[in-house]
Design a protein around this motif. Structure first.
Motif, PDB file in Angstrom:
ATOM      1  N   LYS A   1       3.902 -17.481  73.547  1.00 15.66           N
ATOM      2  CA  LYS A   1       2.851 -17.940  74.582  1.00 15.66           C
ATOM      3  C   LYS A   1       3.189 -19.287  75.126  1.00 15.66           C
ATOM      4  N   TRP A   2       3.816 -20.257  74.437  1.00 18.49           N
ATOM      5  CA  TRP A   2       3.866 -21.585  74.717  1.00 18.49           C
ATOM      6  C   TRP A   2       4.966 -22.238  74.045  1.00 18.49           C
ATOM      7  N   ASN A   3       5.113 -23.622  74.256  1.00 24.55           N
ATOM      8  CA  ASN A   3       5.886 -24.517  73.709  1.00 24.55           C
ATOM      9  C   ASN A   3       5.347 -24.813  72.110  1.00 24.55           C
TER      10      ASN A   3
ATOM     11  N   GLN B   1      10.622 -22.750  79.946  1.00 31.27           N
ATOM     12  CA  GLN B   1      10.130 -21.399  80.466  1.00 31.27           C
ATOM     13  C   GLN B   1       8.571 -21.572  80.762  1.00 31.27           C
ATOM     14  N   PHE B   2       7.999 -22.612  80.063  1.00 31.62           N
ATOM     15  CA  PHE B   2       6.374 -22.731  80.285  1.00 31.62           C
ATOM     16  C   PHE B   2       6.101 -24.061  80.914  1.00 31.62           C
ATOM     17  N   ASN B   3       5.786 -23.709  82.419  1.00 28.73           N
ATOM     18  CA  ASN B   3       5.561 -24.791  83.355  1.00 28.73           C
ATOM     19  C   ASN B   3       6.753 -26.137  83.511  1.00 28.73           C
TER      20      ASN B   3
ATOM     21  N   GLN C   1       8.444 -27.985  81.568  1.00 30.76           N
ATOM     22  CA  GLN C   1       7.931 -29.228  80.893  1.00 30.76           C
ATOM     23  C   GLN C   1       9.131 -29.456  80.038  1.00 30.76           C
TER      24      GLN C   1
ATOM     25  N   THR D   1       5.923 -23.181  69.319  1.00 27.78           N
ATOM     26  CA  THR D   1       5.503 -22.018  68.487  1.00 27.78           C
ATOM     27  C   THR D   1       6.728 -22.151  67.323  1.00 27.78           C
TER      28      THR D   1
ATOM     29  N   ASN E   1      11.805 -15.997  75.956  1.00 30.66           N
ATOM     30  CA  ASN E   1      10.947 -14.676  76.293  1.00 30.66           C
ATOM     31  C   ASN E   1      12.062 -14.149  77.571  1.00 30.66           C
TER      32      ASN E   1
ATOM     33  N   CYS F   1       4.991 -31.763  77.455  1.00 29.98           N
ATOM     34  CA  CYS F   1       3.912 -30.970  77.314  1.00 29.98           C
ATOM     35  C   CYS F   1       2.701 -31.493  76.317  1.00 29.98           C
TER      36      CYS F   1
ATOM     37  N   PRO G   1       1.230 -22.433  68.783  1.00 31.46           N
ATOM     38  CA  PRO G   1       1.914 -23.494  69.364  1.00 31.46           C
ATOM     39  C   PRO G   1       0.783 -24.587  68.728  1.00 31.46           C
ATOM     40  N   THR G   2      -0.573 -24.398  68.832  1.00 27.97           N
ATOM     41  CA  THR G   2      -1.546 -25.629  68.398  1.00 27.97           C
ATOM     42  C   THR G   2      -1.653 -25.652  67.141  1.00 27.97           C
TER      43      THR G   2
END
Length: 158
Positions: free
Chosen positions: A123-125, A66-68, A70, A127, A99, A36, A143-144
């Protein structure tokens, strides 16, 4: 009242690990991914672990695909990647869903305790959930949000 310590999670070898083993310690629980754009956060996570483990902090990593897609298919590849590229020494666990209907019960609980800005779903890796010494979920980070930006919050729960 249910706390994080009431859950068990799967270790990378498939055995169950009770989070009661971490009772009395603050936790930073993170859903991770090896491929990722946020993967370099492993470096800061390890730095926090090196700095605060002696004070009781435990960082628990949960690979998630679960997210693309990765994450590596084989957990052994994930562990090797984390060790070779980032020197990870904090506990990593079996891959989880965070999720949906197959969401790991721990992550369902975490999301129930602290929802995101627009939704309970992750919503993304990367978290991150900060848990105090009593097993209470104190905060959820996007995540960010880099691990270094939450260091002062970690210090408050130590």
């Amino acid at each position: 009242m249910t706390t994080v310590y009431d859950f068990s999670v799967k270790k990378t070898n498939g055995e169950l690990k009770s989070l009661k083993d971490f009772e009395g310690k603050p936790l930073l629980i993170v859903n991770t991914a090896s491929k990722c754009g946020l993967t370099p956060q492993f470096k800061e996570l390890q730095e926090l672990y090196n700095k605060y483990q002696k004070d009781g902090l435990e960082i628990l990593g949960f690979p998630c695909d679960q997210f693309n897609n990765q994450e590596f298919a084989d957990i052994k590849e994930t562990l090797q990647f984390c060790q070779l590229n980032y020197g990870i020494t904090f506990p990593m666990f079996a891959k989880v869903h965070v999720n949906g209907d197959d969401a790991d019960p721990l992550f369902a609980f975490l999301k129930e305790q602290k929802s995101g800005v627009f939704s309970k779903n992750i919503k993304w890796n990367f978290t991150k959930f900060l848990v105090d010494r009593h097993g209470k979920v104190i905060e959820r980070y996007a995540p960010t949000t880099t691990p270094s930006r939450i260091e002062s919050d970690i210090e408050k729960v130590l």
